[in-house]
Design an enzyme around this catalytic site. Structure first.
Site, PDB file in Angstrom:
ATOM      1  N   CYS A 177      -1.651  -2.620   7.813  1.00 41.73           N
ATOM      2  CA  CYS A 177      -1.697  -3.608   6.720  1.00 41.73           C
ATOM      3  C   CYS A 177      -0.545  -4.517   6.476  1.00 41.73           C
ATOM      4  O   CYS A 177      -0.723  -5.572   6.186  1.00 41.73           O
ATOM      5  CB  CYS A 177      -2.055  -2.796   5.195  1.00 41.73           C
ATOM      6  SG  CYS A 177      -3.855  -2.181   5.267  1.00 41.73           S
ATOM      7  N   LYS A 202      -7.132  -4.689  -2.727  1.00 46.15           N
ATOM      8  CA  LYS A 202      -7.997  -5.163  -1.427  1.00 46.15           C
ATOM      9  C   LYS A 202      -8.822  -4.336  -1.181  1.00 46.15           C
ATOM     10  O   LYS A 202      -8.465  -3.057  -1.356  1.00 46.15           O
ATOM     11  CB  LYS A 202      -6.952  -5.846  -0.582  1.00 46.15           C
ATOM     12  CG  LYS A 202      -6.078  -4.694  -0.043  1.00 46.15           C
ATOM     13  CD  LYS A 202      -4.920  -5.453   0.756  1.00 46.15           C
ATOM     14  CE  LYS A 202      -3.936  -4.323   1.415  1.00 46.15           C
ATOM     15  NZ  LYS A 202      -4.566  -3.360   2.049  1.00 46.15           N
ATOM     16  N   ASP A 226       0.702  -1.192  -0.054  1.00 44.19           N
ATOM     17  CA  ASP A 226      -0.106  -0.111   0.125  1.00 44.19           C
ATOM     18  C   ASP A 226       1.011   1.540   0.110  1.00 44.19           C
ATOM     19  O   ASP A 226       0.288   2.123   0.751  1.00 44.19           O
ATOM     20  CB  ASP A 226      -0.904   0.029   1.148  1.00 44.19           C
ATOM     21  CG  ASP A 226      -1.913  -1.066   1.243  1.00 44.19           C
ATOM     22  OD1 ASP A 226      -1.895  -1.843   0.261  1.00 44.19           O
ATOM     23  OD2 ASP A 226      -2.777  -1.192   1.985  1.00 44.19           O
TER      24      ASP A 226
END
Length: 197
Positions: free
Chosen positions: A151, A106, A9
């Protein structure tokens, strides 16, 4: 044994100036780019939410960073971030995206958040990443990216629980550190057998 770099990310909304900025989030980009050359495979994850996602505080007229009980358990209600197709959801413009073998998105299911690169937050719905790694014969993973305590943490713990050999390169991660979340994440990763390097 093939060794993959899993880059979590590294997107504009998690970098300074973004909707859910992680302090120093942009400082790790150059180091990640350099590290890519040392791995057999590079995989990027991308938070990819539809507008009005159930994890957004605005969806519930709630305060950002408040908690809500969802069918799958407690959920932090985030500021709107990484909305599909927006500049905020795009990768940082200096990240070497072309080096990636795979980009896995996601959080696209409006009803459930997805911190981990392996499972949505119900901890049972898979993203498909495990199958990809197994079919490529990849057993060793090094994780970098944003944010250490959410994450990256969830991805590392899930990978270790799935039997992968997992290292988190802490120098190439940055944390939100919300209400003690970084210390909790460090402890949880260590207990799962993740190497913190």
């Amino acid at each position: 044994m093939t060794h993959a770099l899993l880059v979590i990310d590294v997107q504009n909304d998690f970098c300074p100036g973004g909707a859910l900025a992680v302090a120093g989030g942009d400082e790790i980009v150059a180091g990640i780019n350099t590290a890519m050359a040392n791995f057999d495979a590079v995989i990027l994850t991308q938070d990819w939410h539809p507008a009005g996602h159930s994890s957004f505080a605005s969806t519930h007229d709630a305060a950002p960073m408040s908690m809500m009980e969802m069918p799958y358990g407690p959920q932090v209600l985030w500021p709107d971030h990484c909305i599909q197709g927006t500049q905020g959801a795009a990768f940082h413009n200096q990240l070497h995206v072309d080096r990636a073998d795979l980009i896995i998105r996601k959080g696209f299911n409006p009803a459930i958040d997805s911190y981990s690169a392996f499972f949505e937050n119900d901890k049972t719905t898979p993203t498909g990443l495990e199958g990809y790694l197994r079919t490529r014969g990849i057993a060793t993973l090094t994780l970098v990216g944003l944010a250490t305590d959410f994450c990256v943490n969830y991805s590392a713990v899930d990978a270790a629980n799935l039997g992968f050999d997992v290292t988190v390169n802490m120098a190439l991660c940055r944390a939100i550190d919300f209400d003690g979340s970084l210390d909790a994440a460090r402890d949880g990763m260590a207990q799962a057998g993740v190497t913190l390097a």
